[in-house]
Design an enzyme around this catalytic site. Sequence first.
Site, PDB file in Angstrom:
ATOM      1  N   PHE A  49      77.692  59.214  45.334  1.00  0.00           N
ATOM      2  CA  PHE A  49      77.071  57.890  45.472  1.00  0.00           C
ATOM      3  C   PHE A  49      76.246  57.820  46.749  1.00  0.00           C
ATOM      4  O   PHE A  49      76.772  58.030  47.851  1.00  0.00           O
ATOM      5  CB  PHE A  49      78.142  56.798  45.529  1.00  0.00           C
ATOM      6  CG  PHE A  49      78.838  56.535  44.220  1.00  0.00           C
ATOM      7  CD1 PHE A  49      78.351  55.589  43.333  1.00  0.00           C
ATOM      8  CD2 PHE A  49      79.986  57.243  43.886  1.00  0.00           C
ATOM      9  CE1 PHE A  49      78.994  55.348  42.130  1.00  0.00           C
ATOM     10  CE2 PHE A  49      80.638  57.006  42.688  1.00  0.00           C
ATOM     11  CZ  PHE A  49      80.139  56.056  41.814  1.00  0.00           C
ATOM     12  N   ASP A  50      74.970  57.533  46.593  1.00  0.00           N
ATOM     13  CA  ASP A  50      74.158  57.191  47.750  1.00  0.00           C
ATOM     14  C   ASP A  50      74.783  55.960  48.420  1.00  0.00           C
ATOM     15  O   ASP A  50      75.446  55.154  47.764  1.00  0.00           O
ATOM     16  CB  ASP A  50      72.734  56.887  47.289  1.00  0.00           C
ATOM     17  CG  ASP A  50      71.887  56.312  48.388  1.00  0.00           C
ATOM     18  OD1 ASP A  50      71.677  57.009  49.393  1.00  0.00           O
ATOM     19  OD2 ASP A  50      71.437  55.153  48.243  1.00  0.00           O
ATOM     20  N   ILE A  51      74.585  55.832  49.719  1.00  0.00           N
ATOM     21  CA  ILE A  51      75.205  54.717  50.446  1.00  0.00           C
ATOM     22  C   ILE A  51      74.260  53.539  50.622  1.00  0.00           C
ATOM     23  O   ILE A  51      74.512  52.434  50.115  1.00  0.00           O
ATOM     24  CB  ILE A  51      75.724  55.189  51.817  1.00  0.00           C
ATOM     25  CG1 ILE A  51      76.854  56.213  51.631  1.00  0.00           C
ATOM     26  CG2 ILE A  51      76.230  53.992  52.633  1.00  0.00           C
ATOM     27  CD1 ILE A  51      77.418  56.749  52.936  1.00  0.00           C
TER      28      ILE A  51
END
Length: 225
Positions: A7-9
């Site tokens: 997951f990108d933040i």
Amino acid sequence: MPHAIGFDIYGTLVDPLEMTHELRALAGDRAERMSELWRQKQIEYALRRGLMRDYQSFGVCTAQALRYAAEAVDVELPEAEERRLLEEYQNLRAFADVGPALEKMKADGHRMVAFSNGVEETARTLLERAGILDHLGGMVSVDDLGTFKPDPRVYEYLAQRLQSPVEQTWLVSSNPWDVIGAKTAGLRAAWIRRSPEAVFDPWEVEPDLVAGDLLELSRSLSPAS
């Protein structure tokens, strides 16, 4: 079957434009524009450094982007205020859907990590303060490689860290350029279209899934679906 997911933040799990509120006292009615420029230049500086092979950490990119944004909207940025804003950048809150969605996906057996341009220690602090670190199985930072997304090496590194074949590894991001980077490197990718006005880059590369938020994504990736 359960999936291996990174997951990108920023923009996916937490909202960097939330900093508009912190900028209001400093920039007044220019706060929204300053916040947008800060985020745009943060991404741009990371991309440029990756292409130039002149690596500096994402923290450096973030600080330099803040200075640019202040100058661009003609706002004085004292050194103490810069330090305060950079500290507040680690207090960004998670989007409301993130906690429940990650909890469901964890229960469904997915192997999930945060995957970011950010330095690991800084990103861990952010996710811990946002209350979502415990939902994830770990943290993968591009800082380990000394480059940035969308360098194909970082997506391959994500798959390696998840101990998953590249073609079976997922990237989840609200940033179209990140999704395109992952797809170009051979991963599967989901675009989180948090705004109905958001437009995906017309590069003849399409995400495998499009979802309005992570709860919608969790339903799409559910083993029962």
